[in-house]
Scaffold this motif. Structure first.
Motif, PDB file in Angstrom:
ATOM      1  N   THR A 142       6.490 -49.726  81.460  1.00 33.36           N
ATOM      2  CA  THR A 142       5.776 -48.034  81.560  1.00 33.36           C
ATOM      3  C   THR A 142       6.800 -47.439  79.812  1.00 33.36           C
ATOM      4  OG1 THR A 142       8.898 -47.050  82.492  1.00 33.36           O
ATOM      5  CG2 THR A 142       7.108 -47.984  84.378  1.00 33.36           C
ATOM      6  N   GLY A 143       5.683 -46.414  79.833  1.00 29.10           N
ATOM      7  CA  GLY A 143       6.204 -45.705  78.500  1.00 29.10           C
ATOM      8  C   GLY A 143       7.764 -45.538  77.928  1.00 29.10           C
ATOM      9  N   ALA A 144       8.464 -45.027  79.514  1.00 31.57           N
ATOM     10  CA  ALA A 144      10.220 -44.528  79.402  1.00 31.57           C
ATOM     11  C   ALA A 144      10.548 -45.735  79.157  1.00 31.57           C
ATOM     12  CB  ALA A 144      10.562 -43.783  80.359  1.00 31.57           C
ATOM     13  N   GLU A 145      10.220 -46.722  80.037  1.00 32.00           N
ATOM     14  CA  GLU A 145      10.562 -48.366  79.780  1.00 32.00           C
ATOM     15  C   GLU A 145      10.731 -49.139  77.942  1.00 32.00           C
ATOM     16  OE1 GLU A 145      10.805 -50.154  84.243  1.00 32.00           O
ATOM     17  OE2 GLU A 145       9.210 -49.727  82.709  1.00 32.00           O
ATOM     18  N   ARG A 146       9.782 -48.671  77.060  1.00 31.53           N
ATOM     19  CA  ARG A 146       9.485 -48.857  76.347  1.00 31.53           C
ATOM     20  C   ARG A 146      10.153 -48.045  75.068  1.00 31.53           C
ATOM     21  NH1 ARG A 146       4.017 -49.281  77.674  1.00 31.53           N
ATOM     22  NH2 ARG A 146       3.659 -46.881  77.287  1.00 31.53           N
TER      23      ARG A 146
ATOM     24  N   GLN B 172      17.742 -40.343  72.995  1.00 31.78           N
ATOM     25  CA  GLN B 172      18.168 -38.883  73.044  1.00 31.78           C
ATOM     26  C   GLN B 172      16.686 -38.471  73.157  1.00 31.78           C
ATOM     27  OE1 GLN B 172      21.735 -38.011  72.122  1.00 31.78           O
ATOM     28  NE2 GLN B 172      22.559 -39.278  73.822  1.00 31.78           N
ATOM     29  N   ARG B 173      16.304 -38.986  71.626  1.00 29.56           N
ATOM     30  CA  ARG B 173      15.382 -37.294  70.352  1.00 29.56           C
ATOM     31  C   ARG B 173      13.619 -38.691  71.232  1.00 29.56           C
ATOM     32  NH1 ARG B 173      19.657 -36.559  67.013  1.00 29.56           N
ATOM     33  NH2 ARG B 173      19.438 -34.754  66.215  1.00 29.56           N
ATOM     34  N   ALA B 174      13.515 -39.328  71.703  1.00 34.39           N
ATOM     35  CA  ALA B 174      12.916 -39.881  72.252  1.00 34.39           C
ATOM     36  C   ALA B 174      12.351 -38.991  73.231  1.00 34.39           C
ATOM     37  CB  ALA B 174      12.249 -41.468  71.618  1.00 34.39           C
ATOM     38  N   LEU B 175      13.355 -39.963  74.202  1.00 35.77           N
ATOM     39  CA  LEU B 175      12.729 -39.416  75.718  1.00 35.77           C
ATOM     40  C   LEU B 175      12.596 -37.448  75.090  1.00 35.77           C
ATOM     41  CD1 LEU B 175      16.030 -41.285  77.320  1.00 35.77           C
ATOM     42  CD2 LEU B 175      13.620 -41.484  77.226  1.00 35.77           C
ATOM     43  N   ILE B 176      12.708 -37.201  74.828  1.00 38.23           N
ATOM     44  CA  ILE B 176      12.840 -35.408  74.801  1.00 38.23           C
ATOM     45  C   ILE B 176      10.989 -35.186  74.511  1.00 38.23           C
ATOM     46  CG2 ILE B 176      13.009 -33.343  73.981  1.00 38.23           C
ATOM     47  CD1 ILE B 176      16.535 -33.956  73.499  1.00 38.23           C
ATOM     48  N   GLU B 177      10.800 -35.891  73.504  1.00 40.84           N
ATOM     49  CA  GLU B 177       9.248 -35.718  73.227  1.00 40.84           C
ATOM     50  C   GLU B 177       8.705 -36.130  73.457  1.00 40.84           C
ATOM     51  OE1 GLU B 177       8.431 -34.566  69.765  1.00 40.84           O
ATOM     52  OE2 GLU B 177      10.668 -34.817  67.988  1.00 40.84           O
ATOM     53  N   ARG B 178       9.203 -37.064  74.543  1.00 43.47           N
ATOM     54  CA  ARG B 178       8.259 -37.816  75.181  1.00 43.47           C
ATOM     55  C   ARG B 178       8.114 -36.398  76.615  1.00 43.47           C
ATOM     56  NH1 ARG B 178       6.402 -41.717  78.661  1.00 43.47           N
ATOM     57  NH2 ARG B 178       7.457 -41.857  80.480  1.00 43.47           N
ATOM     58  N   TRP B 179       8.636 -35.772  77.156  1.00 45.53           N
ATOM     59  CA  TRP B 179       9.186 -35.060  78.040  1.00 45.53           C
ATOM     60  C   TRP B 179       7.739 -34.223  77.857  1.00 45.53           C
ATOM     61  CZ3 TRP B 179      14.511 -36.135  78.735  1.00 45.53           C
ATOM     62  CH2 TRP B 179      14.757 -37.572  79.572  1.00 45.53           C
ATOM     63  N   GLY B 180       8.207 -34.105  76.399  1.00 46.88           N
ATOM     64  CA  GLY B 180       7.815 -32.582  76.227  1.00 46.88           C
ATOM     65  C   GLY B 180       6.152 -32.628  76.003  1.00 46.88           C
ATOM     66  N   ALA B 181       5.497 -33.983  75.901  1.00 42.90           N
ATOM     67  CA  ALA B 181       4.381 -34.253  75.265  1.00 42.90           C
ATOM     68  C   ALA B 181       3.807 -34.441  76.631  1.00 42.90           C
ATOM     69  CB  ALA B 181       4.561 -35.694  73.888  1.00 42.90           C
ATOM     70  N   LEU B 182       4.607 -35.580  77.799  1.00 44.67           N
ATOM     71  CA  LEU B 182       3.655 -35.507  79.096  1.00 44.67           C
ATOM     72  C   LEU B 182       4.121 -34.561  79.965  1.00 44.67           C
ATOM     73  CD1 LEU B 182       3.170 -38.080  80.633  1.00 44.67           C
ATOM     74  CD2 LEU B 182       5.522 -38.714  80.784  1.00 44.67           C
ATOM     75  N   TYR B 183       4.604 -33.862  79.591  1.00 45.23           N
ATOM     76  CA  TYR B 183       5.073 -32.599  80.967  1.00 45.23           C
ATOM     77  C   TYR B 183       4.524 -31.006  80.395  1.00 45.23           C
ATOM     78  CZ  TYR B 183       7.279 -36.439  83.453  1.00 45.23           C
ATOM     79  OH  TYR B 183       7.157 -37.980  83.593  1.00 45.23           O
ATOM     80  N   GLY B 184       4.374 -30.947  78.812  1.00 42.22           N
ATOM     81  CA  GLY B 184       4.305 -29.782  78.662  1.00 42.22           C
ATOM     82  C   GLY B 184       2.967 -29.143  78.548  1.00 42.22           C
ATOM     83  N   SER B 185       2.220 -30.112  79.320  1.00 39.06           N
ATOM     84  CA  SER B 185       0.309 -28.981  78.794  1.00 39.06           C
ATOM     85  C   SER B 185       0.177 -29.059  80.438  1.00 39.06           C
ATOM     86  CB  SER B 185      -0.240 -29.833  78.007  1.00 39.06           C
ATOM     87  OG  SER B 185      -0.292 -31.109  78.026  1.00 39.06           O
TER      88      SER B 185
ATOM     89  N   VAL C 278       3.647 -33.062  94.480  1.00 40.56           N
ATOM     90  CA  VAL C 278       3.586 -34.102  92.896  1.00 40.56           C
ATOM     91  C   VAL C 278       2.421 -33.238  92.537  1.00 40.56           C
ATOM     92  CG1 VAL C 278       3.780 -35.090  91.459  1.00 40.56           C
ATOM     93  CG2 VAL C 278       5.296 -34.919  93.153  1.00 40.56           C
ATOM     94  N   ALA C 279       1.358 -33.331  92.529  1.00 36.35           N
ATOM     95  CA  ALA C 279       0.446 -32.988  92.557  1.00 36.35           C
ATOM     96  C   ALA C 279      -0.506 -31.259  91.978  1.00 36.35           C
ATOM     97  CB  ALA C 279      -1.219 -33.586  92.858  1.00 36.35           C
ATOM     98  N   THR C 280       0.671 -30.806  92.283  1.00 32.85           N
ATOM     99  CA  THR C 280       0.809 -28.795  92.054  1.00 32.85           C
ATOM    100  C   THR C 280       1.253 -29.276  90.179  1.00 32.85           C
ATOM    101  OG1 THR C 280       2.690 -28.940  92.710  1.00 32.85           O
ATOM    102  CG2 THR C 280       0.808 -28.642  94.705  1.00 32.85           C
ATOM    103  N   LEU C 281       1.894 -29.964  89.949  1.00 27.63           N
ATOM    104  CA  LEU C 281       2.350 -29.903  88.753  1.00 27.63           C
ATOM    105  C   LEU C 281       1.646 -30.399  88.081  1.00 27.63           C
ATOM    106  CD1 LEU C 281       6.334 -30.501  89.192  1.00 27.63           C
ATOM    107  CD2 LEU C 281       4.942 -28.466  88.505  1.00 27.63           C
ATOM    108  N   ALA C 282       0.981 -29.520  87.017  1.00 21.52           N
ATOM    109  CA  ALA C 282      -0.442 -30.446  86.163  1.00 21.52           C
ATOM    110  C   ALA C 282       0.172 -31.476  84.916  1.00 21.52           C
ATOM    111  CB  ALA C 282      -0.426 -29.508  85.168  1.00 21.52           C
ATOM    112  N   GLU C 283      -0.433 -32.726  85.223  1.00 22.54           N
ATOM    113  CA  GLU C 283       0.563 -33.706  83.984  1.00 22.54           C
ATOM    114  C   GLU C 283       2.162 -33.947  84.579  1.00 22.54           C
ATOM    115  OE1 GLU C 283      -1.548 -35.676  82.423  1.00 22.54           O
ATOM    116  OE2 GLU C 283      -3.177 -34.695  83.181  1.00 22.54           O
ATOM    117  N   ALA C 284       2.203 -33.931  85.903  1.00 22.01           N
ATOM    118  CA  ALA C 284       4.124 -34.160  85.891  1.00 22.01           C
ATOM    119  C   ALA C 284       4.579 -35.249  86.704  1.00 22.01           C
ATOM    120  CB  ALA C 284       4.968 -32.875  86.617  1.00 22.01           C
TER     121      ALA C 284
END
Length: 492
Positions: free
Chosen positions: A42-46, A479-492, A21-27
């Protein structure tokens, strides 16, 4: 089995999940579990907790390139997917029938033709076209005259045996809801009839027709009677040759219109075709319904749009009739006996297991209207990951808009989403693909449902039960909050 969704493709995609998993930056892989009271969330649980939803929430998201799951919350638990199921149905139909497949409706002469007179039967042959409309029947009627037919001395029949007959997609829905009509081998105007009323003095002028933009033929197979009551608004009573409706006078106001479901599709199509044939000078006898495969000379045909175009419309407008008809057509093409929606859905479930190796998909229909269906988000994500490699599904999905804190769509949002939504009362789903600002692509599925509360709603109140709109609105916000979270957490 078609190559586009081969098991090898799926396993290759999932095989990449052994990559560290470490090969995926911030994922980092996060497998979320319910936490003990007082434990740190966790963030998602919140995010889930802040949605304040009764019932259950499950979701999963994975990297499309590698198949690595990134975040999972109850991902192996199945919930009703609602219309998100249509994404699976689209893949099923594409795999079995192919994107260029076309449905055909025909006029067949069972008898001899001499000097424009058919000495025998004329058969309108349904071929399972989910988009057949009054305009198409008008063209068939005109073409019948063009080939020289002026008189039919035998019977006029409608063949509807290309698909099984189903009285209602979901019998648990109220009778008058247009999105749960009957299904058979012929469908007209999505198996809906147009009911319109206009107040004239102390009474009402009522019409039942099969309208399109070009035509408005009245129908005899559906009738409406106004009764002096307040509730129930509609009642339905079948007869041998009619859908008989009543409506409460107290609910009509000054005027209005709505589409009602058709329970006798073959009689409906035949009724309308008789009117259109008469316009062309051809008088036909009383409609007879047959499930015997017709034999004879083909006089005229109508071909549907190619399947990929049909599926694009199905996914955009979430048409239940289309999903059920293309799903049953695919099941039949696999060579299995199909006598009901449940039979056909079971065949799609087997196909999903054979093709993608998943075992958490248990559909009871192809549209997702039946709330007894179950789908695990991790399984849908696995299917989406494999399907993305074929590049056929995402172009058919509708763009999903992300919104600001006031619920207004954000133009040029850095996260691009193409997905299928799904909504029943106290059930909401979203599944598809998202691309982050830096080009990373993920497959995701989010299902929420308060199954226990939904089960308490009486059948008569299932169109607009108390609390359903606010519950579903909170689910869409989640649904929108989770998508925003994933975009921010895994998108860079």
């Amino acid at each position: 089995m078609a190559d586009r969704f081969s098991r090898r493709t799926f396993l290759t995609a999932l095989g990449a999940s052994v990559i560290p998993v470490a090969t995926l930056a911030e994922a980092p892989l996060v497998s979320l579990r319910p936490v003990l009271r007082g434990a740190q969330l966790t963030g998602a649980e919140r995010v889930v907790q802040s949605a304040n939803l009764s019932g259950d929430v499950v979701f999963a998201v994975a990297d499309v390139k590698t198949g690595v799951p990134l975040e999972v919350f109850g991902g192996d638990r199945g919930l009703p997917p609602a219309s998100v199921a249509k994404a699976l149905t689209a893949l099923f139909a594409l795999d079995v029938l192919g994107p260029d497949y076309r449905f055909e409706t025909a006029l067949v002469a069972d008898g001899t033709i001499e000097n424009g007179i058919l000495d025998g039967d004329l058969v309108l042959v349904g071929g399972g076209d989910p988009l057949l409309d009054t305009d198409d029947l008008a063209t068939l009627a005109a073409n019948l005259r063009k080939v020289g037919i002026t008189e039919v001395r035998g019977a006029f029949k409608v063949y509807d045996g290309a698909l099984p007959y189903v009285n209602s997609i979901d019998p648990g829905q109220p009778d008058h809801l247009g999105y749960s009509p009957a299904i058979s081998g012929i469908s007209l105007n999505f198996n809906r009839v147009h009911f319109e009323w206009k107040k004239e003095g102390s009474s009402y002028n009522v019409s039942m027709d099969a309208r399109t933009a070009k035509y408005k033929p009245a129908v005899d197979m559906a009738s409406m009677k106004i009764e002096n009551r307040s509730l129930p608004i509609y009642t339905y009573q079948p007869s041998a040759r009619q859908d008989r409706w009543t409506v409460a006078k107290g609910a009509l106001g000054k005027g209005g219109a709505r589409w009602l479901p058709v329970r006798k599709p073959a009689l409906y199509a035949g009724d309308v075709f008789r009117t259109l044939a008469r316009v062309n000078g051809i008088v036909l006898g009383r409609v007879q319904v047959t499930r015997e495969t017709p034999k004879g000379t083909v006089l005229a045909t109508h071909q549907s749009d190619p399947l990929d175009s049909i599926l694009r419309g199905m996914l955009k407008y979430s048409t239940n009739v289309t999903a059920e008809m293309v799903g049953m057509a695919a099941s039949k093409a696999r060579g299995v006996p199909v006598h009901s929606l449940l039979d056909s859905a079971a065949e799609m479930n087997r196909w999903a297991t054979e093709t993608f190796g998943v075992d958490g998909i248990a559909m009871v229909d192809h549209s997702g209207l039946g709330d007894a269906s179950r789908m695990a988000p991790s399984d849908l994500v696995a299917v989406l990951v494999a399907a993305r490699h074929s590049k056929e599904l995402r172009p058919l999905l509708k763009p999903f808009a992300l919104t600001d804190s006031n619920g207004r769509p954000v133009k040029n949002h850095p996260i691009k989403v193409d997905a299928k939504t799904g909504t029943l009362n106290f059930v909401s789903g979203l599944g598809g693909f998202l691309t982050t600002a830096d080009g990373a692509e993920f497959a995701f599925a989010i299902f929420t449902a308060d199954v226990d509360h939904r089960a308490t709603i009486p059948r008569a109140l299932r169109e607009r039960p108390d609390g359903a709109r606010s519950w579903n609105r909170r689910s869409r916000k989640l649904q929108r909050a989770l998508i925003e979270r994933w975009g921010a957490l895994y998108g860079s």
